[in-house]
Structure formats: structure tokens, C-alpha cells
Design an enzyme around this catalytic site. Structure first.
Site, mmCIF file in Angstrom:
data_model
loop_
_atom_site.group_PDB
_atom_site.id
_atom_site.type_symbol
_atom_site.label_atom_id
_atom_site.label_comp_id
_atom_site.label_asym_id
_atom_site.label_seq_id
_atom_site.Cartn_x
_atom_site.Cartn_y
_atom_site.Cartn_z
ATOM 1 C CB SER A 110 -0.957 -0.030 1.197
ATOM 2 O OG SER A 110 -1.961 0.948 1.066
ATOM 3 C CG ASP A 165 -6.853 -2.526 -3.834
ATOM 4 O OD1 ASP A 165 -7.611 -1.880 -3.094
ATOM 5 O OD2 ASP A 165 -5.633 -2.636 -3.631
ATOM 6 C CG HIS A 185 -5.586 -2.406 -0.139
ATOM 7 N ND1 HIS A 185 -4.781 -1.979 -1.169
ATOM 8 C CD2 HIS A 185 -5.062 -1.845 0.992
ATOM 9 C CE1 HIS A 185 -3.829 -1.201 -0.694
ATOM 10 N NE2 HIS A 185 -3.962 -1.112 0.613
#
Length: 723
Positions: free
Chosen positions: A593, A668, A700
Site C-alpha cells: 500500500s 482492490d 487490497h
């Protein structure tokens, strides 16, 4: 040559130890081998000195909600057992009302986004042992009023009120529509970035319901293909405001239960604003509302008269960067309130009068309050958690409302958190450190003395002895301007300072985050231990922009996300390269991320020091990310184009020289796969050699089935081959 025979005892011992050692396998990280024991769904009761826990009996395949006495830790009673109600196959969550006589029980859990979900809910009356199904539909966020007579809930973007006595349901909004109007439930970006789903609240006497309405009609639509197993893929379509784009228009409303009418509340604020929190005060006619301007650098606390709708600004905080929203607002009996703020440079506790004038600053110092547990009116004492003993540690404290008589209540070094009894005479201390697995103990609040152990993980600690794990060595690194950066190093167990080792750096680096903390291991720690067994040194550093070291350290990255954070990681890597035990030609970095955004940038911009990088689900341009998070730190792209573009991995893709593995899930909803696709296109256009891995229909978290095991096996093989 003369043959020398060694005593059998001298050669037998090390051989036995070698055979006894076990190697960590990727499969074990994800199959529960290292799972810790914990108290599941621990809730403190409100009127009794008890706590409740959700238990599952594998032998009877039944769930129970059990109440325990805080003083003795003995089970007082089973509040609910699914064995008595065959319609309850599984309990996914539960909540007990404030009078401790009713339980909301959630079944048939179905996740939506990070926090949101739908469930089929039942109301259980503890005294009569009667069970009522609230709705035939899977609903969201049911909330009992204080006396337990009514339940408000959301279904398909509208709000409803269920009368417990008559079992009749009243629909109080009718304009709810997917991707257009949402009543009482937050939209995607509020849920993700303001971390709440239920956008409604009962007043103290249950006569009024305040709620927020979201008009998403002008918010741009984002769509994702869901491939599934059918002949044609499906599309998931939802409103997602990216940086600089239209947000949902929010409005505040008050529903009067007696009159069955809804009043619109006019807020005296800017045209484009957020309502990140609403909460009724102890006065049933006064609603507190927090509003933020779009830049999020001015937070206002308003009081709304629930009868007239008139609003009064009670408190206003401004900051050159941004003001954080918290859940620590606590109203005392006289409607004075406790508030946390970092306006003096560190997050601290303040006591304000009901008119918004400052009564006193309760805590102070060059350290941060990290959690607020509550206020005991009987002895006028506040209970909280802080990093006073170092930013990598957490301890539990008490302090008088007037700021005097501060006491440290936790005694073990590491990370401590507390769950207090309703009378605050005891608390359950959850402790762990990098050398001690999580344990739960009962502590007497007045003395801080341990009364009794509730739960430990000694069996896991014993199991881990067979793996002979290396230790985390906590340290600090200097950055280029002399800041002390928290860090840890994991060296191979057989570390030889005369040898040279490859180094893998790990970080997240997002604003206010922390990876370097003295607490028990997570899944990534076990993976790092596994790599250290294979001869790698693991290093983690929290650079500028991370949390718990004061506002100045955290907010230095304002308008330049990725600039100073990347500079710190590259500089530390260069310093590591000078160490005698480091192979300067074999330094890598990875992250997920924000950490993937960082590892991409570090490899591209630090190509003289980094050989390899792995980026999982990375942001590759903040132009593609959501408005609330991005603009908090960057303002809008229209205002700060250079800040967005100068720190984008796409901008620096031409500098790629080393090994790069890019990983993303196509479903995601948070960091869209669009981020990776545009970076892939850029690298291809530059004829760069790199590797990439796409997970169809994974969000995600990239998990489900064997997905995590396959992912970490791929990353392991990549590290072994490329670093």
C-alpha cells in the site's frame, strides 16, 4: 595423522540441538501455526462489574455469550447460548445495551468494504430469554435506544425504526438509492478515511434520532470487473471521489419519534465540508456535531438544539497542516467535555466547559496520549494510554481531571492496553512485547498490582523455542538532518560480523503510522524471521512522517508525500551499505500500500543503493487516490500539482535499474489496480525489464484460500533469486 576421539557427550549435544531446530515454512505463517490465544469480542458491561466474551464450543458446535465477574474472573452466567435457538447457526458479532438486559446478535455476516457489512440481526431479552428477529432482511448497524424500546437501523440506503414491544417497523427515509442517496450510513470514503459506518445516533431519552444524509449524485463513478467463474464478468460500480473531484454533499437531519417528522439542520459552515462525527450529549436536546473544511485544517465542534435546530460553535481548532478527528470526545454530567488535541505539538487531553471555554489541560509533555479509556466521576479520574516511556512502547496511566496525581498503572515493558471495569476498580491488561507473547491479566487500578492471570500464550512461546527465532534489536538511525529514526534489525541467528549479508528493508511510512513498536509478532515478522534463517538481515525504519513523536515530525511531509520519507529510507540504506557486515550490492526494500508506493520510489530514486524492490498494491500517483486521505496531506491536485507529480513513482520510472516486482489485486476498491496498470504502461513504454503479478478478484488485502501463501511464496522466491 593421529585420530582424536572426542567424548560422546560433547558431540551429541550440538547434534541433538541441530536436529531439534525447525525452519519456518510459508504455509505455517498462514495456517494458524503461530496464532495467539485471545479474549474474543471482549465487552465491558455498563451497570454490572462484569465483562462478556464470545465463546465457541467445537464439541457442540454452539456459541455462547458469557459474563465474567471482574473481581474473581469467575463466570457469572451464560447470557446467551445458540444451542437453545436452532435458528442461530453462527454469531459473527454482538452488542449489549446500556442497561445490560438486551443483546443484539449478528448472524449471516456479509462484508461490504473495510468496516461495513450486512447481517441478519436478532434481539435477545436476557430476563425473559426471548428472541426476536428484527428484520427478514440483512441490515446494517442496528442501534438500541437507551431504554431498549426501539432499534434504528439501515437497509438499502434508508433508515428504519423497529418498535420492540409492537414489533412494528417505521421507515423514516424513502429517498435512499444506490450510488445516489445514502441515509445514516457513510459513503465509501468516509468509511475508509474517517473510520466509521453508522452515521446516526439516539438522544438520551430515545425520542430523537440524528442522522447524516450523503448525496453522491455528483461523485464520479469507479467500476471494477469481477471475473468470477461465469461466462461473462460482472462489474462492481460505486462512487469514489478521487483527489480534487466532487465529494458527496452531506446534510444533517433530526427525526422526532413522537411526531414522526424530520427536521433539516442548517450548519453554518463552508459549502464543501465534512461531518466526521455526530454524538448526542448528556442533554437529550443537545447534539454535538464535528465539521471539517475540505482542507481538513479547521475542525469545529458545534452544539445543535434538537428542538429548534439552532447551532452554536463551541470549539474551533486550526492547524497549518491538518487536524485529526478522534473518538475521544466524552461528555461529563454537567455537559463539560473531555477532548484530545495535538495543538501544542503533542497529542494531549483537555477538559473544556460546556460553553467551550478551557477548564484545564489535563496532560502535558513531549510525549503523546495514544488512547483514552474513560472517566470515573466518583474520583474525578481519567484513564489513558501513552508513549511516555518511549515512542515504541505503550503504558496505561491514571490522572486526576485537574491534571494532578498521575500514576503509571502498567508495569511490564512493551505494549500495554486496558479494558476497565464499569466501576474502574479493575482493568484487564493486554500486554505483549517483542520477547513476550500476548497475555491478559487482571490488575487492581488503585495499586497497579496484578490480581490474577486470565490468559497467556506460554504454549506458543514453548512451541517457538523449537524454531530458535532471532531477536528484534531495537535501535535508532540518524537521517541526513540529524533526526533520530526508530528502527529494528533482525540478524540471522548464526550472525557472524565478519561475513557480509544481504539486507531487506521493510517499511510502511504513511502519515502517523508506526512499524517499529515493542509488541508481539505479526505475519510479516514471521516471514522476516524465515528470511533471516536463509541468511538475510532485515531492517525496518520509521522515517519522517510516521507517528507518536510529535506533530512536527509527523507533519513535515505536508504537501510532499513521498519526498522526505523516501529520502530517509535511501539515506539509511546508504549508511547500512557502509557497515562491515552488509553486502552493499545486495540491499532491497519492500512494502504494501503506502509501503508499496515507498518501495517503488526508493528503487527508482535510490537506484545506486537498492538492488531489488517489491511493491504490493501501491499507490503510484496520489491523483488516483481518494479525496479525504490525499487532500488531508496534499491539498488538491489543482492547488499542488508539483507535490503530486514530483513524488510519483510514474515520474521516476525511467530511473529503474534493479529488480522490480509489482503486485496488485484487480478488485482492490481502496488502491485501485489502475495505479499499477499505469505504472506498468510507463515501464513498458520505457522498455524496462520488470516483473508483475496480478490477482484476479482480490481486494487490497489479497487474501482468501491459499492466496496469501502463494503470494508470500512468490515474494520469497523473488528475494532468494534477485537479492
Amino acid at each position: 595423522m593421529k585420530k582424536i576421539l572426542l567424548p560422546l557427550t560433547l558431540i551429541a549435544a550440538p547434534i541433538t540441538a541441530i536436529h531439534a531446530q525447525q525452519q519456518i515454512e510459508v504455509e505455517q505463517i498462514w495456517n494458524g501455526t503461530f496464532r495467539t490465544n485471545q479474549l474474543n469480542a471482549l465487552n465491558t458491561l455498563h451497570t454490572k462489574n462484569q465483562y462478556s466474551v464470545l465463546d465457541y464450543n467445537r464439541n457442540t458446535n454452539s456459541f455462547t455469550i458469557d459474563a465474567f465477574d471482574f473481581t474473581t474472573l469467575e463466570k457469572v452466567q451464560t447470557l446467551f447460548s445458540s444451542a437453545d435457538f436452532p435458528e442461530i447457526k453462527m454469531i459473527s458479532d454482538y452488542s449489549i445495551n446500556k442497561t445490560d438486559d438486551k443483546i443484539l446478535i449478528a448472524t449471516n455476516y456479509n462484508p461490504i468494504y473495510r468496516h461495513s457489512f450486512t447481517s441478519v440481526y436478532y434481539l435477545f431479552d436476557i430476563a425473559s430469554k426471548s428472541l426476536i428477529k428484527i428484520s427478514e432482511n440483512a441490515i446494517q448497524e442496528p442501534l438500541l435506544n437507551k431504554n431498549g424500546s426501539k432499534i434504528a437501523y439501515a437497509f438499502e440506503n434508508n433508515l428504519y425504526v423497529f418498535d420492540v414491544a409492537t414489533k412494528k417497523t417505521t421507515q423514516i427515509t424513502k429517498d435512499g438509492k444506490k450510488n445516489s442517496i445514502i441515509n445514516g450510513i457513510t459513503d465509501w470514503v468516509y468509511e475508509e478515511e474517517f473510520a466509521f459506518v453508522r452515521a446516526f445516533d439516539w438522544n438520551t431519552d430515545g425520542t430523537k434520532l440524528a442522522f447524516i444524509k450523503f448525496d453522491e449524485s455528483e461523485v464520479p463513478v469507479f467500476s471494477m470487473d469481477i471475473y468470477g467463474e461465469e461466462l461473462y464478468p460482472q462489474q462492481q460500480v460505486f462512487k469514489y471521489p478521487k483527489a480534487g473531484e466532487n465529494n458527496a454533499k452531506v446534510s444533517l437531519h433530526l427525526y422526532d419519534v413522537v411526531k414522526a417528522s424530520t427536521q433539516n439542520v442548517t450548519l453554518d459552515t463552508e459549502k464543501d465540508y465534512y461531518i466526521p462525527r455526530i454524538k448526542f450529549t448528556n442533554n437529550s436536546n443537545v447534539l454535538s456535531v464535528q465539521t471539517l473544511n475540505r482542507h481538513q485544517n479547521q475542525l469545529n465542534l458545534l452544539f445543535v438544539d434538537a428542538n429548534s435546530g439552532k447551532t452554536t460553535t463551541i470549539l474551533s481548532e486550526k492547524d497549518n497542516a491538518y487536524v485529526d478527528v478522534t473518538d475521544n470526545l466524552t461528555f461529563l454530567q454537567d455537559n463539560s467535555f473531555i477532548w484530545t488535541s495535538e495543538k501544542d505539538g503533542y497529542n494531549h487531553i483537555y477538559h473544556y466547559n460546556s460553553d467551550g471555554s478551557l477548564n484545564n489541560k489535563v496532560t502535558s509533555g513531549n510525549w503523546e496520549v495514544t488512547d483514552y479509556y474513560g472517566y470515573n466521576p466518583d474520583n474525578k479520574t481519567i484513564y489513558y494510554q501513552s508513549v511516555e516511556n518511549g515512542s515504541t512502547k505503550r503504558d496505561v496511566y491514571s490522572i486526576q481531571l485537574n491534571g494532578k496525581d498521575k500514576k503509571q498503572l502498567s508495569s511490564l515493558s512493551g505494549t500495554n492496553s486496558a479494558t476497565f471495569s464499569p466501576d474502574f476498580k479493575y482493568f484487564i491488561n493486554n500486554h505483549s512485547s517483542s520477547t513476550q507473547a500476548p497475555s491478559y491479566t487482571l490488575v487492581e487500578t488503585s495499586s497497579g498490582k496484578k490480581v490474577k492471570e486470565i490468559l497467556n500464550n506460554s504454549s506458543l512461546e514453548e512451541k517457538l523455542k523449537k524454531f530458535d527465532l532471532p531477536k528484534k534489536e531495537f535501535t535508532t538511525f540518524k537521517n541526513e538532518i540529524g533526526n533520530d529514526l526508530n528502527g529494528y534489525i533482525i540478524k540471522p541467528k548464526d550472525f557472524n560480523p565478519k561475513k557480509k549479508y544481504p539486507v531487506l528493508m521493510y517499511q510502511y511510512s504513511g502519515p502517523g503510522s508506526q512499524q517499529v513498536a515493542d509488541k508481539w509478532f505479526d505475519s510479516n515478522d514471521y516471514w522476516h524471521f524465515m528470511l533471516s534463517k536463509k541468511g538475510y538481515v532485515i531492517v525496518c525504519v520509521d522515517g519522517r512522517g510516521t507517528g507518536f513523536k510529535g506533530a512536527k515530525f509527523k507533519k513535515v511531509t505536508q504537501k510532499e508525500l513521498g519526498k522526505y520519507e523516501v529520502e530517509d529510507q535511501i539515506y539509511v540504506a546508504k549508511q547500512l551499505a557502509k557497515e562491515s557486515f552488509v553486502d552493499a550490492n545486495r540491499i532491497g526494500i519492500w512494502g504494501w500500500s503506502f509501503g508499496g508506493f515507498m518501495s517503488s520510489n526508493c528503487l527508482f530514486q535510490g537506484n545506486e543503493v537498492f538492488k531489488t524492490a517489491i511493491a504490493v498494491a501501491p499507490v503510484t500517483s496520489w491523483r488516483f487516490y481518494d479525496s479525504v486521505y490525499t487532500e488531508r496531506f496534499m491539498t488538491t491536485p489543482q492547488e499542488n500539482a508539483s507535490g503530486y507529480d514530483n513524488n510519483s513513482p510514474i515520474t521516476h520510472a525511467d530511473k529503474l535499474k534493479g529488480n522490480f516486482l509489482l503486485i496488485h489485486g484487480t478488485a482492490d476498491d481502496n488502491v485501485h489496480v489502475q495505479n499499477s496498470m499505469l505504472l506498468i504502461n510507463k515501464l513498458v513504454s520505457l522498455n524496462k525489464n520488470f516483473d508483475w503479478l496480478i490477482y484476479p478478484d482480490k481486494n487490497h488485502g489479497i487474501y482468501g484460500g491459499k492466496t496469501r501463501e502463494q503470494l508470500y511464496t512468490k515474494m520469497t522466491d523473488y528475494i532468494l533469486e534477485k537479492l
